[in-house]
Scaffold this motif. Structure first.
Motif, PDB file in Angstrom:
ATOM      1  N   VAL A   1       0.838  -1.190   0.000  1.00 53.53           N
ATOM      2  CA  VAL A   1       0.000   0.000   0.000  1.00 53.53           C
ATOM      3  C   VAL A   1       0.877   1.246   0.000  1.00 53.53           C
ATOM      4  CG1 VAL A   1      -1.790   1.275   1.237  1.00 53.53           C
ATOM      5  CG2 VAL A   1      -1.804  -1.239   1.269  1.00 53.53           C
ATOM      6  N   TYR A   2       0.624   2.115  -0.967  1.00 52.27           N
ATOM      7  CA  TYR A   2       1.300   3.402  -1.051  1.00 52.27           C
ATOM      8  C   TYR A   2       0.293   4.468  -0.629  1.00 52.27           C
ATOM      9  CZ  TYR A   2       4.652   0.882  -3.983  1.00 52.27           C
ATOM     10  OH  TYR A   2       5.577  -0.003  -4.458  1.00 52.27           O
ATOM     11  N   VAL A   3       0.667   5.330   0.297  1.00 52.66           N
ATOM     12  CA  VAL A   3      -0.243   6.363   0.802  1.00 52.66           C
ATOM     13  C   VAL A   3       0.361   7.741   0.508  1.00 52.66           C
ATOM     14  CG1 VAL A   3      -1.466   7.273   2.818  1.00 52.66           C
ATOM     15  CG2 VAL A   3      -1.013   4.811   2.654  1.00 52.66           C
ATOM     16  N   TYR A   4      -0.423   8.570  -0.184  1.00 49.20           N
ATOM     17  CA  TYR A   4      -0.009   9.921  -0.544  1.00 49.20           C
ATOM     18  C   TYR A   4      -1.032  10.915  -0.022  1.00 49.20           C
ATOM     19  CZ  TYR A   4       2.999   7.447  -3.827  1.00 49.20           C
ATOM     20  OH  TYR A   4       3.917   6.614  -4.383  1.00 49.20           O
ATOM     21  N   PHE A   5      -0.638  12.183   0.071  1.00 41.58           N
ATOM     22  CA  PHE A   5      -1.519  13.219   0.597  1.00 41.58           C
ATOM     23  C   PHE A   5      -1.599  14.407  -0.348  1.00 41.58           C
ATOM     24  CE2 PHE A   5      -0.132  10.727   4.131  1.00 41.58           C
ATOM     25  CZ  PHE A   5      -1.250  10.638   4.945  1.00 41.58           C
ATOM     26  N   ARG A   6      -2.811  14.952  -0.461  1.00 37.18           N
ATOM     27  CA  ARG A   6      -3.071  16.186  -1.196  1.00 37.18           C
ATOM     28  C   ARG A   6      -4.147  16.947  -0.427  1.00 37.18           C
ATOM     29  NH1 ARG A   6      -4.246  12.997  -6.558  1.00 37.18           N
ATOM     30  NH2 ARG A   6      -2.134  12.710  -7.317  1.00 37.18           N
ATOM     31  N   THR A   7      -4.194  18.239  -0.655  1.00 38.40           N
ATOM     32  CA  THR A   7      -5.300  19.020  -0.103  1.00 38.40           C
ATOM     33  C   THR A   7      -6.444  19.028  -1.120  1.00 38.40           C
ATOM     34  OG1 THR A   7      -4.532  21.096  -1.067  1.00 38.40           O
ATOM     35  CG2 THR A   7      -3.724  20.543   1.162  1.00 38.40           C
ATOM     36  N   LYS A   8      -7.619  19.450  -0.673  1.00 42.03           N
ATOM     37  CA  LYS A   8      -8.760  19.572  -1.590  1.00 42.03           C
ATOM     38  C   LYS A   8      -8.418  20.524  -2.728  1.00 42.03           C
ATOM     39  CE  LYS A   8     -12.726  20.562   0.293  1.00 42.03           C
ATOM     40  NZ  LYS A   8     -13.891  20.848   1.163  1.00 42.03           N
ATOM     41  N   GLN A   9      -7.731  21.599  -2.406  1.00 43.83           N
ATOM     42  CA  GLN A   9      -7.357  22.581  -3.428  1.00 43.83           C
ATOM     43  C   GLN A   9      -6.408  21.963  -4.460  1.00 43.83           C
ATOM     44  OE1 GLN A   9      -8.478  25.637  -4.011  1.00 43.83           O
ATOM     45  NE2 GLN A   9      -7.142  25.847  -5.783  1.00 43.83           N
ATOM     46  N   GLU A  10      -5.403  21.235  -3.995  1.00 43.78           N
ATOM     47  CA  GLU A  10      -4.475  20.576  -4.922  1.00 43.78           C
ATOM     48  C   GLU A  10      -5.206  19.573  -5.806  1.00 43.78           C
ATOM     49  OE1 GLU A  10      -0.326  20.604  -2.364  1.00 43.78           O
ATOM     50  OE2 GLU A  10      -1.846  19.104  -1.892  1.00 43.78           O
ATOM     51  N   GLN A  11      -6.125  18.823  -5.221  1.00 45.89           N
ATOM     52  CA  GLN A  11      -6.878  17.838  -5.993  1.00 45.89           C
ATOM     53  C   GLN A  11      -7.757  18.521  -7.032  1.00 45.89           C
ATOM     54  OE1 GLN A  11      -6.525  14.389  -5.871  1.00 45.89           O
ATOM     55  NE2 GLN A  11      -7.670  14.591  -7.756  1.00 45.89           N
ATOM     56  N   ALA A  12      -8.390  19.628  -6.663  1.00 45.94           N
ATOM     57  CA  ALA A  12      -9.226  20.371  -7.608  1.00 45.94           C
ATOM     58  C   ALA A  12      -8.394  20.878  -8.784  1.00 45.94           C
ATOM     59  CB  ALA A  12      -9.927  21.527  -6.901  1.00 45.94           C
TER      60      ALA A  12
ATOM     61  N   LEU B   1      -5.563  19.583  -9.877  1.00 45.78           N
ATOM     62  CA  LEU B   1      -5.167  18.416 -10.653  1.00 45.78           C
ATOM     63  C   LEU B   1      -6.326  17.924 -11.519  1.00 45.78           C
ATOM     64  CD1 LEU B   1      -2.965  16.355 -11.284  1.00 45.78           C
ATOM     65  CD2 LEU B   1      -3.770  15.020  -9.344  1.00 45.78           C
ATOM     66  N   ASP B   2      -7.525  17.861 -10.949  1.00 46.57           N
ATOM     67  CA  ASP B   2      -8.706  17.445 -11.717  1.00 46.57           C
ATOM     68  C   ASP B   2      -8.934  18.385 -12.895  1.00 46.57           C
ATOM     69  OD1 ASP B   2      -9.116  15.326  -9.969  1.00 46.57           O
ATOM     70  OD2 ASP B   2     -10.697  16.356  -8.837  1.00 46.57           O
ATOM     71  N   TYR B   3      -8.770  19.696 -12.669  1.00 50.00           N
ATOM     72  CA  TYR B   3      -8.932  20.670 -13.739  1.00 50.00           C
ATOM     73  C   TYR B   3      -7.905  20.441 -14.852  1.00 50.00           C
ATOM     74  CZ  TYR B   3      -8.904  25.038 -16.298  1.00 50.00           C
ATOM     75  OH  TYR B   3      -8.923  25.966 -17.305  1.00 50.00           O
ATOM     76  N   LEU B   4      -6.655  20.239 -14.472  1.00 45.40           N
ATOM     77  CA  LEU B   4      -5.606  19.997 -15.470  1.00 45.40           C
ATOM     78  C   LEU B   4      -5.876  18.727 -16.265  1.00 45.40           C
ATOM     79  CD1 LEU B   4      -2.396  20.954 -13.459  1.00 45.40           C
ATOM     80  CD2 LEU B   4      -3.410  22.193 -15.387  1.00 45.40           C
ATOM     81  N   GLU B   5      -6.294  17.678 -15.562  1.00 43.89           N
ATOM     82  CA  GLU B   5      -6.584  16.415 -16.244  1.00 43.89           C
ATOM     83  C   GLU B   5      -7.764  16.559 -17.200  1.00 43.89           C
ATOM     84  OE1 GLU B   5      -7.027  13.566 -13.084  1.00 43.89           O
ATOM     85  OE2 GLU B   5      -4.856  13.280 -12.915  1.00 43.89           O
ATOM     86  N   SER B   6      -8.801  17.291 -16.801  1.00 44.92           N
ATOM     87  CA  SER B   6      -9.950  17.475 -17.687  1.00 44.92           C
ATOM     88  C   SER B   6      -9.564  18.345 -18.889  1.00 44.92           C
ATOM     89  CB  SER B   6     -11.143  18.066 -16.940  1.00 44.92           C
ATOM     90  OG  SER B   6     -10.879  19.380 -16.519  1.00 44.92           O
TER      91      SER B   6
END
Length: 111
Positions: free
Chosen positions: A81-92, A94-99
């Motif tokens: 198991v690999y566990v990583y951390f992001r904030t909601k802002q970072e995830q948002a 990243l989601d925007y860039l991916e879309s």
């Protein structure tokens, strides 16, 4: 070298892991992203991105990581198991860039 899963979309296997993690109340966790696949050593693995409410919650990473690993191990799961951390802002972001990348690729294909 960063470890990246080979299976990008959520499967039923990933769903039960997400459900397992959500069974417990996590004050600083907004949500989870779970992926499974083979790691760089061709071993079965699980990647868990813990999406934190804010960067102030990063202080709790060690505690959260331990609890995540305990929950997964307690389920009888044997994959690494690999566990990583992001904030909601970072995830948002990243989601925007991916879309945006997906849209750009779709436009290139249709051209």
């Amino acid at each position: 070298m960063t470890n990246q899963p080979t299976a990008p979309s959520e499967t039923s296997d990933e769903s039960w892991i997400s459900e397992l993690l959500q069974e417990e109340k996590w004050d600083s966790v907004a949500t989870w992203k779970v992926e499974t696949g083979e790691d760089p050593f061709n071993e079965p693995a699980i990647w868990i991105w813990v999406i934190l409410e804010s960067s102030q919650k990063f202080k709790q990473r060690d505690k959260i990581r331990r609890r995540v690993l305990e929950r997964i191990a307690g389920s009888g799961e044997t994959r690494w198991v690999y566990v990583y951390f992001r904030t909601k802002q970072e995830q948002a972001e990243l989601d925007y860039l991916e879309s945006s990348e997906d849209l750009e690729e779709a436009q290139e294909v249709s051209a």
